[in-house]
Design a protein around this motif. Structure first.
Motif, short mmCIF file in Angstrom:
data_model
loop_
_atom_site.label_atom_id
_atom_site.label_comp_id
_atom_site.label_asym_id
_atom_site.label_seq_id
_atom_site.Cartn_x
_atom_site.Cartn_y
_atom_site.Cartn_z
N ILE A 52 0.68 -0.56 -0.09
CA ILE A 52 0.45 -0.23 0.42
C ILE A 52 1.25 0.93 -0.11
N ALA A 53 0.81 1.71 -1.15
CA ALA A 53 1.35 3.66 -1.33
C ALA A 53 0.82 4.58 -0.24
N ALA A 54 1.45 5.69 -0.29
CA ALA A 54 0.21 7.28 -0.13
C ALA A 54 -0.73 7.33 -1.71
N GLY A 55 -1.04 7.10 -2.26
CA GLY A 55 -2.47 7.76 -2.99
C GLY A 55 -3.04 6.15 -3.25
N ASP A 56 -2.81 5.33 -2.97
CA ASP A 56 -3.59 3.78 -3.52
C ASP A 56 -4.62 3.96 -2.46
N ASP A 57 -6.20 3.30 -3.50
CA ASP A 57 -7.63 3.48 -2.54
C ASP A 57 -7.46 2.13 -1.48
N LEU A 58 -7.40 2.73 -0.75
CA LEU A 58 -7.98 1.79 0.44
C LEU A 58 -8.44 0.93 0.29
N VAL A 59 -10.44 0.97 -0.20
CA VAL A 59 -10.84 0.11 -0.82
C VAL A 59 -10.38 -1.06 -1.07
N ALA A 60 -9.88 -0.69 -2.83
CA ALA A 60 -9.91 -1.34 -3.61
C ALA A 60 -8.74 -2.04 -2.98
N LYS A 61 -7.40 -1.49 -2.36
CA LYS A 61 -6.75 -2.78 -1.55
C LYS A 61 -7.20 -3.74 0.04
N GLY A 62 -8.19 -3.72 -0.06
CA GLY A 62 -8.80 -4.52 1.23
C GLY A 62 -9.33 -4.26 1.98
N LEU A 63 -9.49 -2.80 2.62
CA LEU A 63 -9.92 -2.39 3.60
C LEU A 63 -10.96 -2.17 3.78
N HIS A 64 -11.44 -3.17 4.58
CA HIS A 64 -13.26 -3.05 4.70
C HIS A 64 -13.16 -2.00 5.81
N SER A 65 -15.00 -2.20 5.50
CA SER A 65 -15.62 -1.36 7.04
C SER A 65 -15.28 -1.75 8.15
N ILE A 66 -14.83 -2.72 9.16
CA ILE A 66 -14.71 -3.22 9.98
C ILE A 66 -12.94 -2.32 9.60
N ALA A 67 -12.05 -2.99 9.24
CA ALA A 67 -10.81 -2.45 9.25
C ALA A 67 -11.00 -1.32 9.21
N MET A 68 -11.95 -0.58 9.02
CA MET A 68 -11.39 1.44 8.73
C MET A 68 -11.98 1.33 10.14
N MET A 69 -12.80 0.94 11.39
CA MET A 69 -13.31 1.02 12.29
C MET A 69 -11.87 0.88 13.48
N ARG A 70 -10.99 0.39 13.18
CA ARG A 70 -9.89 -0.26 13.38
C ARG A 70 -8.96 0.87 13.28
N LEU A 71 -9.03 1.71 12.56
CA LEU A 71 -7.62 2.37 11.95
C LEU A 71 -8.68 3.74 12.77
N ARG A 84 -13.09 9.65 11.27
CA ARG A 84 -15.09 9.05 11.44
C ARG A 84 -14.71 8.06 9.96
N VAL A 85 -14.92 7.76 10.55
CA VAL A 85 -14.93 6.18 9.23
C VAL A 85 -15.83 6.70 8.58
N ARG A 86 -16.71 7.63 8.04
CA ARG A 86 -17.44 8.11 6.89
C ARG A 86 -16.10 9.13 5.66
N ASP A 87 -14.83 9.70 6.78
CA ASP A 87 -13.93 10.07 6.09
C ASP A 87 -13.15 9.25 5.71
N VAL A 88 -12.76 8.15 5.77
CA VAL A 88 -11.96 7.07 5.17
C VAL A 88 -13.10 6.66 4.29
N PHE A 89 -13.91 6.46 4.17
CA PHE A 89 -14.75 6.42 3.42
C PHE A 89 -14.75 7.16 2.28
N ARG A 90 -14.90 8.53 2.17
CA ARG A 90 -14.76 9.38 1.37
C ARG A 90 -14.13 10.14 1.21
N LEU A 91 -12.36 9.78 1.97
CA LEU A 91 -10.91 10.55 1.10
C LEU A 91 -10.56 9.57 0.07
N ALA A 92 -10.61 8.11 0.99
CA ALA A 92 -9.69 6.89 0.62
C ALA A 92 -8.78 6.64 0.41
#
Length: 106
Positions: A52-71, A84-92
């Motif tokens: 994973i690099a800084a510019g990679d899409d986290l969802v495409a790399k496998g960061l699912h919603s539970i992992a986002m809550m842990r993040l 917030r989790v929604r910010d992680v989804f939005r910013l990606a």
């Protein structure tokens, strides 16, 4: 498409997929930014075995919603910042999340 003797697609004969990576110039900028490095360390812990690099899409790399809550929880615990989790989804991307944290004054 390679076929097996039954006429179905032979999945084992297909080449391995190649994942796109971010641009090298963004990786160089990320190396100099401690916020991005800290976020990358957390994300790489949550998605082990994936480059994973800084510019990679986290969802495409496998960061699912539970992992986002842990993040979100690990960012608060280790970095002292609240996102917030929604910010992680939005910013990606790690780069975008780090920029949002900087803009919020954290």
């Amino acid at each position: 498409m390679p076929l097996n003797p039954n006429g179905k697609i032979d999945r084992f004969a297909l080449p391995a997929p190649v994942a796109p990576t971010s641009a090298p110039e963004s990786d160089a900028a990320a190396a100099a930014d401690p916020a991005i490095q800290a976020l990358l360390a957390i994300v790489r812990e949550l998605v082990p075995g994936v480059a994973i690099a800084a510019g990679d899409d986290l969802v495409a790399k496998g960061l699912h919603s539970i992992a986002m809550m842990r993040l979100v929880a690990l960012c608060k615990e280790r970095l002292g910042v609240t996102i917030r989790v929604r910010d992680v989804f939005r910013l990606a991307t790690v780069d975008a999340i780090a920029n949002a944290i900087r803009e919020a004054g954290a």
